[in-house]
Scaffold this motif. Sequence first.
Motif, short mmCIF file in Angstrom:
data_model
loop_
_atom_site.label_atom_id
_atom_site.label_comp_id
_atom_site.label_asym_id
_atom_site.label_seq_id
_atom_site.Cartn_x
_atom_site.Cartn_y
_atom_site.Cartn_z
N LEU A 41 0.84 -1.20 0.00
CA LEU A 41 0.00 0.00 0.00
C LEU A 41 0.87 1.25 0.00
CD1 LEU A 41 -3.11 0.77 0.32
CD2 LEU A 41 -2.52 1.27 2.70
N ASN A 42 0.58 2.18 -0.90
CA ASN A 42 1.29 3.46 -0.93
C ASN A 42 1.04 4.22 0.36
OD1 ASN A 42 1.61 6.44 -1.66
ND2 ASN A 42 2.35 5.45 -3.52
N GLU A 43 2.08 4.86 0.89
CA GLU A 43 1.94 5.58 2.16
C GLU A 43 0.88 6.67 2.08
OE1 GLU A 43 5.57 7.09 3.69
OE2 GLU A 43 6.49 5.11 3.97
N ALA A 44 0.66 7.23 0.92
CA ALA A 44 -0.36 8.28 0.78
C ALA A 44 -1.76 7.77 1.09
CB ALA A 44 -0.31 8.87 -0.63
N LEU A 45 -1.95 6.44 1.01
CA LEU A 45 -3.27 5.86 1.22
C LEU A 45 -3.53 5.44 2.65
CD1 LEU A 45 -3.60 3.63 -1.98
CD2 LEU A 45 -4.51 5.93 -1.58
N LEU A 46 -2.58 5.63 3.55
CA LEU A 46 -2.78 5.21 4.93
C LEU A 46 -4.04 5.80 5.56
CD1 LEU A 46 0.89 5.19 6.29
CD2 LEU A 46 -0.55 3.23 5.67
N PRO A 47 -4.41 7.08 5.28
CA PRO A 47 -5.64 7.61 5.86
C PRO A 47 -6.91 6.92 5.36
CG PRO A 47 -4.20 9.40 5.15
CD PRO A 47 -3.64 8.14 4.58
N PRO B 178 -6.22 10.88 -2.14
CA PRO B 178 -5.83 11.68 -0.97
C PRO B 178 -4.69 12.63 -1.33
CG PRO B 178 -4.95 9.46 -0.79
CD PRO B 178 -5.86 9.46 -1.99
N GLN B 179 -4.73 13.81 -0.75
CA GLN B 179 -3.74 14.84 -1.04
C GLN B 179 -2.84 15.11 0.17
OE1 GLN B 179 -3.53 16.08 -4.29
NE2 GLN B 179 -4.95 14.34 -4.50
N PRO B 180 -1.64 15.68 -0.06
CA PRO B 180 -0.71 15.91 1.05
C PRO B 180 -1.25 16.81 2.15
CG PRO B 180 0.44 16.08 -1.06
CD PRO B 180 -1.02 15.97 -1.38
N ASP B 181 -2.19 17.71 1.83
CA ASP B 181 -2.73 18.61 2.86
C ASP B 181 -3.87 17.97 3.66
OD1 ASP B 181 -4.81 18.55 1.05
OD2 ASP B 181 -4.89 20.73 0.73
N GLY B 182 -4.15 16.69 3.44
CA GLY B 182 -5.19 16.00 4.19
C GLY B 182 -6.55 15.98 3.52
N THR B 183 -6.72 16.70 2.44
CA THR B 183 -7.99 16.66 1.72
C THR B 183 -8.07 15.39 0.88
OG1 THR B 183 -7.12 17.92 -0.14
CG2 THR B 183 -8.17 19.17 1.64
N ILE B 184 -9.28 15.05 0.49
CA ILE B 184 -9.53 13.87 -0.34
C ILE B 184 -10.31 14.30 -1.57
CG2 ILE B 184 -10.62 11.60 -0.46
CD1 ILE B 184 -10.48 11.58 2.65
N GLU B 185 -9.82 13.92 -2.73
CA GLU B 185 -10.57 14.10 -3.97
C GLU B 185 -11.23 12.78 -4.32
OE1 GLU B 185 -7.25 17.17 -5.88
OE2 GLU B 185 -7.70 15.26 -6.85
N LEU B 186 -12.50 12.82 -4.67
CA LEU B 186 -13.23 11.63 -5.10
C LEU B 186 -13.90 11.94 -6.43
CD1 LEU B 186 -14.48 8.81 -4.76
CD2 LEU B 186 -16.26 9.85 -3.33
N LEU B 187 -13.52 11.19 -7.45
CA LEU B 187 -14.12 11.34 -8.77
C LEU B 187 -15.01 10.14 -9.03
CD1 LEU B 187 -11.18 12.72 -8.79
CD2 LEU B 187 -11.39 12.63 -11.27
N GLY C 21 -11.04 13.33 6.30
CA GLY C 21 -11.36 12.33 7.29
C GLY C 21 -11.88 12.99 8.55
N ARG C 22 -13.03 12.58 9.03
CA ARG C 22 -13.56 13.09 10.30
C ARG C 22 -12.85 12.44 11.47
NH1 ARG C 22 -19.86 13.96 10.51
NH2 ARG C 22 -19.55 12.44 12.16
N THR C 23 -12.58 11.15 11.33
CA THR C 23 -11.80 10.38 12.30
C THR C 23 -10.90 9.46 11.48
OG1 THR C 23 -13.32 8.49 12.46
CG2 THR C 23 -13.78 10.39 13.89
N GLN C 24 -10.22 8.52 12.14
CA GLN C 24 -9.39 7.58 11.41
C GLN C 24 -10.23 6.56 10.63
OE1 GLN C 24 -6.77 5.94 14.43
NE2 GLN C 24 -5.20 7.48 13.99
N THR C 25 -11.52 6.48 10.94
CA THR C 25 -12.38 5.49 10.29
C THR C 25 -13.68 6.09 9.75
OG1 THR C 25 -13.31 4.87 12.44
CG2 THR C 25 -11.47 3.54 11.61
N SER C 26 -13.71 7.39 9.49
CA SER C 26 -14.89 7.99 8.86
C SER C 26 -14.44 9.15 7.99
CB SER C 26 -15.91 8.46 9.92
OG SER C 26 -15.38 9.49 10.72
N TRP C 27 -15.19 9.35 6.89
CA TRP C 27 -14.80 10.32 5.87
C TRP C 27 -16.05 11.01 5.35
CZ3 TRP C 27 -13.72 5.23 6.22
CH2 TRP C 27 -12.40 4.87 6.55
#
Length: 214
Positions: free
Chosen positions: A53-59, A127-136, A151-157
């Motif tokens: 898994l790419n580290e960028a996807l950990l969130p 997922p982006q470096p600033d913590g935002t998430i793009e969903l297409l 992400g609102r928490t580690q398990t909700s978005w």
Amino acid sequence: MSADDALPEGLSGNEAIRAAEERAERTRARNRPQWDDLPIPDDTANLRLGPDLNEALLPLLPLVGVWRGEGEVVYPTIDGPFHFGQQISVAHDGRGFLSWEARAWLLDGPGGAVVRPSAREVGWWRPQPDGTIELLLAHQTGIVEIFYGTGRTQTSWELTTDAVVRTASAKEVTAATRLYGIVDGGDLAYVEERAMMGQEMQPHTSARLVRVAG
């Protein structure tokens, strides 16, 4: 029903751990269909198999897997509520995005027989470096949506549309929000609100899905 109402109350800690362990025994060896002769890494929905898994996807790590369950669709412009079954596949190929494929089928009631195939969508979580998430997301109905969220928490978005584009034959959709969360023993629950067909933003679909692979 609000977005928070759609995410059910949790089990006790011991119950949640026990449920997760039992389910993992059934799902740990399963994956989405694989192309063994593909000359590049194939998508995997199982973190134990395939590329790292790419580290960028950990969130977004808890989302990876294949999920299946049931939900309900409501809206003032339909005769519902209607019940539906759904399968969502969330996978990666080692790069910094998740592939997403969701397909649904109408049921004649909760836990009922299949009436016919229903909604389909494909897309990408970025997922982006600033913590935002793009969903297409692209829908078979002629709608393409771009969501932004966090992400609102580690398990909700939670995500909200920034742009909605439609073909000439598609129904009017102007905005949408989605809330996803990992709940009770590892299930995936979500609620979607939509503004469409001249209606204001309000609940449209909600579902609870069990991990079946990964």
